[in-house]
Enzyme design. Structure first.
Site, short mmCIF file in Angstrom:
data_model
loop_
_atom_site.label_atom_id
_atom_site.label_comp_id
_atom_site.label_asym_id
_atom_site.label_seq_id
_atom_site.Cartn_x
_atom_site.Cartn_y
_atom_site.Cartn_z
N ASP A 288 0.81 -1.22 0.00
CA ASP A 288 0.00 0.00 0.00
C ASP A 288 0.84 1.27 0.00
O ASP A 288 0.47 2.28 0.59
CB ASP A 288 -0.97 0.02 1.20
CG ASP A 288 -1.77 -1.25 1.29
OD1 ASP A 288 -2.25 -1.70 0.23
OD2 ASP A 288 -1.90 -1.80 2.40
N GLU A 289 2.00 1.22 -0.65
CA GLU A 289 2.86 2.40 -0.70
C GLU A 289 2.42 3.40 -1.77
O GLU A 289 3.04 4.45 -1.92
CB GLU A 289 4.33 2.01 -0.94
CG GLU A 289 5.00 1.26 0.20
CD GLU A 289 4.84 -0.24 0.06
OE1 GLU A 289 4.13 -0.68 -0.88
OE2 GLU A 289 5.41 -0.99 0.88
N GLY A 290 1.40 3.06 -2.53
CA GLY A 290 0.97 3.98 -3.59
C GLY A 290 1.70 3.68 -4.90
O GLY A 290 2.06 4.58 -5.64
N LYS A 291 1.88 2.39 -5.13
CA LYS A 291 2.59 1.91 -6.33
C LYS A 291 1.93 2.34 -7.61
O LYS A 291 2.57 2.73 -8.58
CB LYS A 291 2.54 0.38 -6.29
CG LYS A 291 3.83 -0.31 -6.42
CD LYS A 291 3.62 -1.76 -6.04
CE LYS A 291 3.91 -2.03 -4.60
NZ LYS A 291 2.92 -2.77 -3.85
N GLY B 80 -4.18 -4.37 -4.40
CA GLY B 80 -5.16 -3.39 -4.88
C GLY B 80 -4.41 -2.13 -5.22
O GLY B 80 -3.80 -1.52 -4.35
N HIS B 81 -4.39 -1.77 -6.49
CA HIS B 81 -3.69 -0.56 -6.90
C HIS B 81 -4.72 0.53 -7.22
O HIS B 81 -5.56 0.35 -8.08
CB HIS B 81 -2.83 -0.82 -8.15
CG HIS B 81 -1.68 -1.73 -7.86
ND1 HIS B 81 -0.87 -2.25 -8.83
CD2 HIS B 81 -1.20 -2.19 -6.69
CE1 HIS B 81 0.05 -3.00 -8.26
NE2 HIS B 81 -0.13 -2.98 -6.96
N ARG C 275 2.38 -29.40 -5.65
CA ARG C 275 2.27 -29.97 -7.00
C ARG C 275 0.90 -30.57 -7.29
O ARG C 275 0.79 -31.53 -8.05
CB ARG C 275 3.41 -30.97 -7.25
CG ARG C 275 4.76 -30.27 -7.25
CD ARG C 275 5.89 -31.17 -6.92
NE ARG C 275 5.80 -31.64 -5.56
CZ ARG C 275 6.70 -32.42 -4.98
NH1 ARG C 275 7.75 -32.83 -5.65
NH2 ARG C 275 6.55 -32.81 -3.73
N GLN D 296 2.15 -6.11 -3.09
CA GLN D 296 2.43 -6.15 -1.65
C GLN D 296 3.72 -5.37 -1.36
O GLN D 296 4.06 -4.46 -2.10
CB GLN D 296 2.52 -7.59 -1.12
CG GLN D 296 1.18 -8.30 -1.07
CD GLN D 296 0.77 -8.91 -2.39
OE1 GLN D 296 1.57 -9.56 -3.05
NE2 GLN D 296 -0.45 -8.70 -2.80
N ARG E 76 -10.46 -2.57 5.05
CA ARG E 76 -10.07 -2.54 6.47
C ARG E 76 -9.27 -1.27 6.77
O ARG E 76 -8.45 -0.85 5.95
CB ARG E 76 -9.15 -3.72 6.80
CG ARG E 76 -9.85 -5.05 6.83
CD ARG E 76 -8.89 -6.17 7.15
NE ARG E 76 -7.96 -6.42 6.07
CZ ARG E 76 -7.00 -7.34 6.10
NH1 ARG E 76 -6.81 -8.07 7.19
NH2 ARG E 76 -6.20 -7.52 5.07
N ARG F 169 -6.22 0.69 7.94
CA ARG F 169 -4.82 0.27 8.05
C ARG F 169 -4.22 0.78 9.36
O ARG F 169 -4.59 1.85 9.84
CB ARG F 169 -4.00 0.83 6.88
CG ARG F 169 -4.46 0.29 5.56
CD ARG F 169 -3.64 0.84 4.39
NE ARG F 169 -4.19 0.33 3.14
CZ ARG F 169 -4.36 1.06 2.03
NH1 ARG F 169 -4.01 2.34 2.01
NH2 ARG F 169 -4.86 0.53 0.94
N LYS G 5 2.94 9.99 -0.96
CA LYS G 5 2.01 10.54 0.04
C LYS G 5 2.68 11.50 1.02
O LYS G 5 2.29 11.58 2.20
CB LYS G 5 1.29 9.40 0.77
CG LYS G 5 0.50 8.51 -0.20
CD LYS G 5 -0.33 7.45 0.46
CE LYS G 5 -1.73 7.92 0.74
NZ LYS G 5 -2.66 6.80 1.06
P1 IMP Z 1 -2.73 -12.72 2.05
O1 IMP Z 1 -1.76 -12.21 1.04
O2 IMP Z 1 -4.17 -12.46 1.68
O3 IMP Z 1 -2.49 -14.16 2.41
O4 IMP Z 1 -2.50 -11.90 3.40
C1 IMP Z 1 -1.31 -12.02 4.17
C2 IMP Z 1 -0.91 -10.67 4.76
O5 IMP Z 1 -0.51 -9.81 3.71
C3 IMP Z 1 -2.05 -9.94 5.49
O6 IMP Z 1 -1.49 -9.21 6.57
C4 IMP Z 1 -2.58 -8.99 4.44
O7 IMP Z 1 -3.21 -7.87 5.02
C5 IMP Z 1 -1.29 -8.62 3.74
N1 IMP Z 1 -1.47 -8.18 2.35
C6 IMP Z 1 -1.71 -8.95 1.28
N2 IMP Z 1 -1.79 -8.21 0.17
C7 IMP Z 1 -1.59 -6.94 0.55
C8 IMP Z 1 -1.50 -5.70 -0.19
O8 IMP Z 1 -1.64 -5.63 -1.41
N3 IMP Z 1 -1.26 -4.60 0.57
C9 IMP Z 1 -1.06 -4.67 1.91
N4 IMP Z 1 -1.12 -5.78 2.61
C10 IMP Z 1 -1.38 -6.91 1.94
#
Ligand code: IMP
Length: 429
Positions: free
Chosen positions: A13-16, A40-41, A144, A225, A304, A306, A332
Site C-alpha cells: 500500500d505504498e501507492g505503487k 489493490g492498486h 504440485r 504487496q 479494512r 490500516r 504521500k
Molecule cells: P494474504 O496475502 O491475503 O495471504 O495476506 C497475508 C498478509 O498480507 C495480510 O497481513 C494482508 O493484510 C497482507 N497483504 C496482502 N496483500 C496486501 C496488499 O496488497 N497490501 C497490503 N497488505 C497486503
C-alpha cells in the site's frame, strides 16, 4: 531503460499504482510477477478513481501491453469482472493488450474457503489475510497439485486436476472446519467456462517477454504487496505467500537476472500495515488517526482500516538490502503537511540495551524492542503544487534528507498529491 522493477519497501500500500502509471509512459510493456488479487492498486486519472487487483495498471494506457507472469496466481472470476469494469469505462482489455502466463496458477473455491476457515479458527492470532485464497493456492502450487492456466484450455485435464486438488481439501474443510464446498463437477463447469473466455489471453509469457527484450523494448515489472510481507524475508508468519522482493521478478516472469538494472523502492512518507504482525513505529494516538484519515488509509481490497505509524528507516534499509533498490520513490508526502512534529525511527533498542539496525528474524526479540526516534519539525505549506525539489519547504527537504541519510539510497521520485502529474522527478533519473 530495459527492465525496471518497482517494489514496495514497507508492508504494501505504498501507492505503487501512481508511480507505475507515470513510468508506464516510458516503457512498452508492464509485467506483474507475484501475488494475486490480494493486491489493490488505486489510481486517480482526471479525477476518476480506478482500483485494479490483478491487471497491471498499465492497462489504462491504450498503447501498452500488460503481462501477468507465471508467479502470479489468478482468480479467473475476479479477472473477468475486472475486464467488465474496465470495458464499461471505455478501457480495452483485448487479448493483444493483456497476455497471461500459461504457467500461472489458478485460485479455486476451496482455496478461498480454506483461507477464511483458517483465519476464523486462529481467532486473535489470525494473520489478517485478505481471505482471497492466496496462501492455500500457493500451497497447492508447492504441493504440485495446483491447477494452472494452461489446464483451463484442456477440459478433460482440468476436470481431473480439479477433482484431485479438491478431494483432500473438501474432506479437510468438511470434517475439520465444518465448511461445505460445491462438488468438483460444479467447479469444473465454472472454470471450463472461464477457460473459454480466457483462451485468447493465455500464452508463454516468458517467451514473449524474452522476444520483447530482444527487440529492444523497455519493460516495467510491477511488484505487489511489500518487501516486509515477503514469505522468506518478511515478518513471518505475518506475511503473504509469495515473494515481493525484486529478485522474484526473474522467477515470476521467467527471465534471467542480467536484464534487471534499475530497482525502484516505493516508500510511503510514513508507515502502514494491514493485518497482524510486528510494527514497531505504530501509533495508537491522534497522530495515527491523522495519518489514517488524511491518507485515506483503508484497504482498497478489503476496506479494512490500516494500522498507521511513523516512518521506519530500519524497514526501508532492510528492503534496500533485500531487493538491491537503486533509488527511492517517496509517496504521500502531502499527508504529513500540517503535523507540527514528525518522527523517524532510525533503529530498535533491544531489551538488553543493545541497538538493532535491522529486523531480527525472531518475533520475540522484535516484541521486546522499542523504536529509537529522531524528531523533525513539520511544515504547514501546501506542497501539492510543487514540481521541483526546490519548491518544497525547508522542513520538508530536511525530512527527505534524513530518509536518504539513514537509508543510503538517493531519491528518484517524490509524490506530493494523488493526481497523476503531481510528482517531482529528481534530475538524475
Ligand atoms: P494474504 O496475502 O491475503 O495471504 O495476506 C497475508 C498478509 O498480507 C495480510 O497481513 C494482508 O493484510 C497482507 N497483504 C496482502 N496483500 C496486501 C496488499 O496488497 N497490501 C497490503 N497488505 C497486503
Amino acid at each position: 531503460m530495459a527492465c525496471v522493477v518497482v517494489v514496495g519497501s514497507q508492508w504494501g500500500d505504498e501507492g505503487k499504482g501512481k508511480l507505475v502509471d507515470l513510468l508506464t509512459q516510458q516503457v512498452d510493456a508492464i509485467v506483474r510477477f507475484q501475488g494475486g488479487n490480494n493486491a489493490g492498486h488505486t489510481l486517480v486519472v482526471n479525477d476518476e478513481k480506478f482500483i485494479l487487483h490483478l491487471i497491471p495498471s498499465g492497462i489504462l494506457h491504450q498503447d501498452k501491453v500488460c503481462y501477468i507472469g507465471n508467479g502470479v496466481i489468478i482468480d479467473p472470476n475476479v479477472l473477468i469482472n475486472e475486464f467488465a469494469e474496465l470495458n464499461e469505462r471505455g478501457i480495452s482489455t483485448a487479448p493483444q493488450r493483456l497476455r497471461i502466463s500459461d504457467r500461472a496458477h489458478v485460485i479455486l473455491p476451496h482455496h478461498i474457503a480454506l483461507d477464511k476457515a483458517r483465519e476464523a479458527a486462529l481467532g486473535e492470532a489470525a494473520i489478517g489475510t485478505t481471505c482471497r485464497g492466496i496462501g492455500p493456492c500457493y500451497e497447492d502450487k508447492a504441493a504440485r497439485v495446483g491447477v494452472r492456466m494452461i489446464d483451463l484450455l484442456e477440459p478433460d485435464t482440468l476436470k481431473a486436476k480439479i477433482a484431485q486438488a479438491m478431494a483432500e481439501k473438501s474432506f479437510l474443510l468438511r470434517k475439520f472446519y465444518d465448511t461445505p464446498l460445491p462438488s468438483s463437477d460444479e467447479v469444473w463447469r465454472d472454470y471450463a467456462e472461464y477457460g473459454r473466455i480466457l483462451t485468447p489471453y493465455i500464452t508463454d509469457v516468458s517467451l514473449e517477454l524474452h522476444e520483447a527484450i530482444q527487440a529492444g523494448q523497455n519493460l516495467l515489472f510491477e511488484g505487489a504487496q511489500g518487501i516486509h510481507l515477503d514469505l522468506d524475508h518478511g515478518t513471518y508468519p505475518y506475511v503473504t505467500s509469495s515473494n515481493p522482493v525484486a529478485g522474484s521478478a526473474c522467477v515470476g516472469a521467467g527471465l534471467g537476472p542480467q536484464h534487471f538494472s534499475k530497482i525502484i523502492g516505493l516508500v510511503k512518507a510514513y508507515t502502514t500495515r494491514v493485518g497482524g504482525g510486528p510494527f514497531l513505529s505504530e501509533l495508537h494516538d491522534a497522530n495515527g488517526n491523522w495519518l489514517r484519515e488524511k491518507g485515506q488509509e483503508y484497504g482498497s481490497t478489503t476496506g479494512r482500516p490500516r494500522r498507521c505509524g511513523w516512518l521506519d528507516t530500519v524497514v526501508i534499509r532492510q528492503a534496500v538490502r533485500l531487493s538491491g533498490i537503486t533509488s527511492l520513490a517517496i509517496t504521500k508526502l502531502d499527508v504529513l503537511t500540517g503535523l507540527p512534529m514528525l518522527r523517524i525511527c532510525t533503529g530498535y533498542q533491544k531489551a538488553d540495551g543493545g541497538l538493532l539496525s535491522y529486523n531480527s528474524a525472531s518475533l520475540l526479540i522484535q516484541s521486546e524492542c522499542t523504536p529509537v526516534y529522531e524528531d523533525y519539525p513539520g511544515w504547514e505549506e501546501d506542497i501539492s503544487t510543487a514540481r521541483a525539489y526546490a519548491d518544497l519547504p525547508a522542513n520538508c527537504q530536511a525530512y527527505l534528507q534524513a530518509i536518504t541519510r539513514h537509508v543510503g539510497v538517493p531519491l528518484g521520485y517524490i509524490s506530493v498529491s494523488p493526481e497523476r502529474n503531481a510528482t517531482i522527478v529528481m534530475e538524475h533519473n
